[in-house]
Design an enzyme around this catalytic site. Structure first.
Site, PDB file in Angstrom:
ATOM      1  N   ASP A 181      -2.524  25.012   1.925  1.00  0.00           N
ATOM      2  CA  ASP A 181      -1.277  24.826   2.676  1.00  0.00           C
ATOM      3  C   ASP A 181      -0.076  24.483   1.786  1.00  0.00           C
ATOM      4  O   ASP A 181       0.890  23.872   2.236  1.00  0.00           O
ATOM      5  CB  ASP A 181      -1.444  23.777   3.792  1.00  0.00           C
ATOM      6  CG  ASP A 181      -2.526  24.180   4.776  1.00  0.00           C
ATOM      7  OD1 ASP A 181      -2.728  25.390   4.966  1.00  0.00           O
ATOM      8  OD2 ASP A 181      -3.175  23.285   5.344  1.00  0.00           O
ATOM      9  N   HIS A 234       0.548  28.762   8.981  1.00  0.00           N
ATOM     10  CA  HIS A 234       0.070  27.393   9.237  1.00  0.00           C
ATOM     11  C   HIS A 234       0.856  26.834  10.424  1.00  0.00           C
ATOM     12  O   HIS A 234       2.078  27.003  10.490  1.00  0.00           O
ATOM     13  CB  HIS A 234       0.272  26.538   7.984  1.00  0.00           C
ATOM     14  CG  HIS A 234      -0.249  25.147   8.154  1.00  0.00           C
ATOM     15  ND1 HIS A 234      -1.598  24.855   8.132  1.00  0.00           N
ATOM     16  CD2 HIS A 234       0.388  23.971   8.398  1.00  0.00           C
ATOM     17  CE1 HIS A 234      -1.767  23.562   8.323  1.00  0.00           C
ATOM     18  NE2 HIS A 234      -0.583  23.000   8.494  1.00  0.00           N
ATOM     19  N   ASN A 246      -0.084  33.350   4.281  1.00  0.00           N
ATOM     20  CA  ASN A 246      -0.864  32.605   5.277  1.00  0.00           C
ATOM     21  C   ASN A 246       0.084  32.063   6.334  1.00  0.00           C
ATOM     22  O   ASN A 246       1.272  31.874   6.080  1.00  0.00           O
ATOM     23  CB  ASN A 246      -1.578  31.437   4.580  1.00  0.00           C
ATOM     24  CG  ASN A 246      -2.416  30.609   5.537  1.00  0.00           C
ATOM     25  OD1 ASN A 246      -3.150  31.157   6.376  1.00  0.00           O
ATOM     26  ND2 ASN A 246      -2.318  29.287   5.448  1.00  0.00           N
ATOM     27  N   GLY A 289      -8.562  35.246  16.077  1.00  0.00           N
ATOM     28  CA  GLY A 289      -7.803  36.416  15.629  1.00  0.00           C
ATOM     29  C   GLY A 289      -6.571  36.751  16.444  1.00  0.00           C
ATOM     30  O   GLY A 289      -6.153  37.912  16.488  1.00  0.00           O
ATOM     31  N   MET A 317     -10.884  30.368   7.461  1.00  0.00           N
ATOM     32  CA  MET A 317     -11.259  28.978   7.211  1.00  0.00           C
ATOM     33  C   MET A 317     -12.160  28.822   5.998  1.00  0.00           C
ATOM     34  O   MET A 317     -13.244  28.249   6.074  1.00  0.00           O
ATOM     35  CB  MET A 317     -11.961  28.405   8.456  1.00  0.00           C
ATOM     36  CG  MET A 317     -11.161  28.505   9.727  1.00  0.00           C
ATOM     37  SD  MET A 317      -9.600  27.606   9.616  1.00  0.00           S
ATOM     38  CE  MET A 317     -10.203  25.943   9.803  1.00  0.00           C
ATOM     39  N   SER A 332       4.805  27.880   9.950  1.00  0.00           N
ATOM     40  CA  SER A 332       5.317  28.363   8.657  1.00  0.00           C
ATOM     41  C   SER A 332       4.471  29.516   8.163  1.00  0.00           C
ATOM     42  O   SER A 332       3.243  29.475   8.260  1.00  0.00           O
ATOM     43  CB  SER A 332       5.217  27.253   7.593  1.00  0.00           C
ATOM     44  OG  SER A 332       5.776  26.050   8.041  1.00  0.00           O
ATOM     45  N   ASN A 349      -3.463  35.816  15.770  1.00  0.00           N
ATOM     46  CA  ASN A 349      -2.406  36.226  14.823  1.00  0.00           C
ATOM     47  C   ASN A 349      -2.688  37.614  14.262  1.00  0.00           C
ATOM     48  O   ASN A 349      -1.773  38.410  14.073  1.00  0.00           O
ATOM     49  CB  ASN A 349      -2.275  35.199  13.691  1.00  0.00           C
ATOM     50  CG  ASN A 349      -1.418  34.024  14.106  1.00  0.00           C
ATOM     51  OD1 ASN A 349      -0.210  34.165  14.271  1.00  0.00           O
ATOM     52  ND2 ASN A 349      -2.047  32.873  14.312  1.00  0.00           N
TER      53      ASN A 349
HETATM   54  C1  GRF Z   1      -3.484  29.465  13.917  1.00  0.00           C
HETATM   55  O1  GRF Z   1      -2.966  28.331  14.553  1.00  0.00           O
HETATM   56  C2  GRF Z   1      -3.003  29.508  12.481  1.00  0.00           C
HETATM   57  O2  GRF Z   1      -1.747  28.966  12.308  1.00  0.00           O
HETATM   58  C3  GRF Z   1      -4.031  28.672  11.760  1.00  0.00           C
HETATM   59  O3  GRF Z   1      -5.252  28.939  12.407  1.00  0.00           O
HETATM   60  C4  GRF Z   1      -4.995  29.370  13.743  1.00  0.00           C
HETATM   61  C5  GRF Z   1      -5.666  30.705  13.877  1.00  0.00           C
HETATM   62  O4  GRF Z   1      -5.596  31.213  15.183  1.00  0.00           O
HETATM   63  N1  GRF Z   1      -4.030  28.977  10.360  1.00  0.00           N
HETATM   64  P1  GRF Z   1      -5.920  32.738  15.455  1.00  0.00           P
HETATM   65  O5  GRF Z   1      -7.345  32.987  14.932  1.00  0.00           O
HETATM   66  O6  GRF Z   1      -4.910  33.558  14.738  1.00  0.00           O
HETATM   67  O7  GRF Z   1      -5.864  32.900  16.939  1.00  0.00           O
END
Ligand code: GRF
Length: 211
Positions: A150, A114, A112, A18, A95, A141, A20
């Site tokens: 994606d 990526h 999202n 988490g 996921m 992105s 992000n």
């Molecule tokens: C990030 O690298 C994001 O780009 C990808 O999964 C990872 C998640 O990391 N989709 P976090 O849970 O946000 O730390």
């Protein structure tokens, strides 16, 4: 829909760390940011991001996905998002593949992040594959979500040079630092209604023209 200029209610979907999500929470606390987080939902009870969201006073919810029929899970998720008044959904390390029906329901309102410069390096093991390929520039992105993983119109990207001899873990950290800056910028543009999708391209309405 809220009135123009009103802060948009956002739901974040996570499965793990988490970081992000945390970057989005921090951004939404800034004065004048055009969105606020109403709920964080995880499909895993052990997602580390849940306690972090709670520490910020944000409502959290676990909807376990393991062994559950995809359509049933997505229906529960959809109901929970609506119950929390969500207008924009941000996937942040979520996921779990979503059904086309769910994705269609949130068309143009679900984004999202990526860790590659899409359309290159979709899928998993991104940083390993970037290094193996010998590419010199990678990045991250933010894109609109469509049923295919994606894929979907790219909103913003940031580039990251690939240093010689870097490990996948080191590269992941370098890219992650950019992700944390990029995701709040993309959400801001969406919340302000500044994005128009034209086919696979996103047109961004800036205050003044800049080329
Ligand atoms: C990030 O690298 C994001 O780009 C990808 O999964 C990872 C998640 O990391 N989709 P976090 O849970 O946000 O730390």
């Amino acid at each position: 829909m809220g009135q123009a200029g009103a802060s948009k209610p956002v739901g974040i979907l996570i499965s793990g760390r988490g970081s992000n999500m945390a970057a989005l929470i921090e951004a939404t606390k800034q004065p004048g940011y055009p969105a606020h987080i109403t709920v964080v939902i995880s499909n895993r009870a052990d997602a580390e991001g849940l306690s972090l969201a709670q520490a910020h006073g944000i409502a959290t919810l676990v909807i376990p996905s393991k062994g559950k029929d995809r359509a049933a899970f997505d229906a529960e998720l959809d109901a929970a998002l609506k119950r929390h008044g969500v207008e924009i959904v941000c996937l942040a390390g979520f996921m779990r593949l979503l059904t086309p029906g769910f994705v269609e329901g949130w068309h143009g309102r679900m984004i999202n992040i990526h860790p590659s410069l899409l359309p290159a390096f979709k899928g998993t093991r991104v940083h390993e594959r970037v290094i193996e390929s010998g590419t010199r520039i990678t990045g991250c992105s933010v894109h609109f979500v469509v049923p295919e993983m994606d894929e979907g119109p790219v909103i913003l990207q940031a580039e990251v040079p690939v240093p010689d001899g870097v490990t996948p873990e080191q590269l992941a950290d370098l890219v992650l630092a950019e992700e944390h800056k990029l995701y709040p910028q993309a959400l801001k543009l969406l919340a302000e209604g500044k994005l128009r999708v034209d086919g696979n391209c996103v047109l961004i309405e800036y205050e003044s023209e800049h080329y």
